[in-house]
Design an enzyme around this catalytic site. Structure first.
Site, PDB file in Angstrom:
ATOM      1  N   ASP A   2      -2.828  -2.195 -11.962  1.00 41.70           N
ATOM      2  CA  ASP A   2      -2.029  -1.663 -10.846  1.00 41.70           C
ATOM      3  C   ASP A   2      -2.155  -2.474  -9.558  1.00 41.70           C
ATOM      4  OD1 ASP A   2      -4.538  -0.834  -9.935  1.00 41.70           O
ATOM      5  OD2 ASP A   2      -3.844   1.165  -9.366  1.00 41.70           O
ATOM      6  N   ARG A   3      -2.634  -3.693  -9.654  1.00 44.15           N
ATOM      7  CA  ARG A   3      -2.511  -4.704  -8.594  1.00 44.15           C
ATOM      8  C   ARG A   3      -2.931  -6.031  -9.195  1.00 44.15           C
ATOM      9  NH1 ARG A   3      -1.668  -4.492  -3.251  1.00 44.15           N
ATOM     10  NH2 ARG A   3      -2.536  -2.463  -2.764  1.00 44.15           N
ATOM     11  N   GLN A  55     -12.064  -8.979   1.447  1.00 48.65           N
ATOM     12  CA  GLN A  55     -11.242  -9.757   0.522  1.00 48.65           C
ATOM     13  C   GLN A  55     -12.082 -10.423  -0.571  1.00 48.65           C
ATOM     14  OE1 GLN A  55      -8.191  -8.149   1.668  1.00 48.65           O
ATOM     15  NE2 GLN A  55      -7.848  -9.802   0.240  1.00 48.65           N
ATOM     16  N   ILE A  79       0.853  -1.190   0.000  1.00 49.18           N
ATOM     17  CA  ILE A  79       0.000   0.000   0.000  1.00 49.18           C
ATOM     18  C   ILE A  79       0.890   1.241   0.000  1.00 49.18           C
ATOM     19  CG2 ILE A  79      -1.803   1.246   1.264  1.00 49.18           C
ATOM     20  CD1 ILE A  79      -2.418  -1.538   2.630  1.00 49.18           C
ATOM     21  N   LYS A  85       2.044   2.100  -7.265  1.00 46.04           N
ATOM     22  CA  LYS A  85       1.559   1.250  -8.361  1.00 46.04           C
ATOM     23  C   LYS A  85       0.746   2.034  -9.382  1.00 46.04           C
ATOM     24  CE  LYS A  85      -0.467  -1.450  -5.431  1.00 46.04           C
ATOM     25  NZ  LYS A  85       0.054  -0.793  -4.188  1.00 46.04           N
TER      26      LYS A  85
END
Length: 198
Positions: free
Chosen positions: A79-80, A54, A9, A13
């Protein structure tokens, strides 16, 4: 062809994804944290909201890849990655007692059903930053819900290092500043993609 950017975090990213999109002409898909219905509550009470958060991220990520990215003919950057959702975040929550064994079994079953239908990324880029750098970056962006304890970032940092070490497909690690070293980083990405494809 698609690239995933991995990192803790506040690692940068989103910024790197924008640079790749601008310099290489890739379409870019950002993490849609605004659509996670539980994220704000999660940072207030992780044990209560870990599983829901999640599962929501897993669904959002899968939907983004299948309904948008895979239908496009343009190379993409995310980006993740869906992989770190499990290997870093969900596994961390389970091992630290914030997700029950039963919740982990359900999450893991859904994850495995999803990823069997996805192509492996052509390249994983890992952005590695110190925890002090992460905290500074998080403070700069000023999201009200991101009151993240240092200990949590340190725990994630260890898991990210393990995740990167255990990734057995094409990958590169970037530790230097993405703006000061933009041209060099883009060239490294081009070289890595060329080696991965050819």
């Amino acid at each position: 062809m698609y690239i995933v950017i991995s990192g803790n975090i506040g690692a940068g990213k989103t910024s790197l994804a924008q640079i790749i999109s601008e310099d290489l002409g890739f379409s870019v898909y950002f993490e849609d944290f605004h659509s996670n219905l539980f994220l704000k509550d999660y940072y207030q009470d992780m044990k209560r909201w870990a599983f829901a958060t999640q599962i929501n991220f897993l669904a959002l990520r899968y939907e983004q890849i299948v309904h948008h990215m895979l239908l496009s003919k343009i190379p993409a950057v995310l980006d993740r990655s869906i992989y770190e959702d499990r290997e870093v975040f969900a596994k961390s929550l389970y091992e630290e007692g914030l997700m029950t064994k039963e919740e982990w079994i359900v999450y893991d079953k859904l994850y495995n059903l999803m990823v069997t239908h996805l192509p492996t990324p052509n390249l994983l880029i890992y952005l590695e930053k110190t925890v002090d750098e992460l905290l500074r970056n998080i403070a700069k962006r000023g999201r009200d819900f991101e009151k993240i304890p240092r200990e949590y970032l340190e725990s994630l940092d260890k898991r990210y290092k393990e995740f990167y070490a255990n990734w057995h497909f094409p990958k590169i690690k970037i530790t230097n500043d993405i703006y000061d070293n933009r041209e060099e980083i883009i060239q490294r990405i081009k070289n890595a993609l060329y080696n991965a494809v050819y």
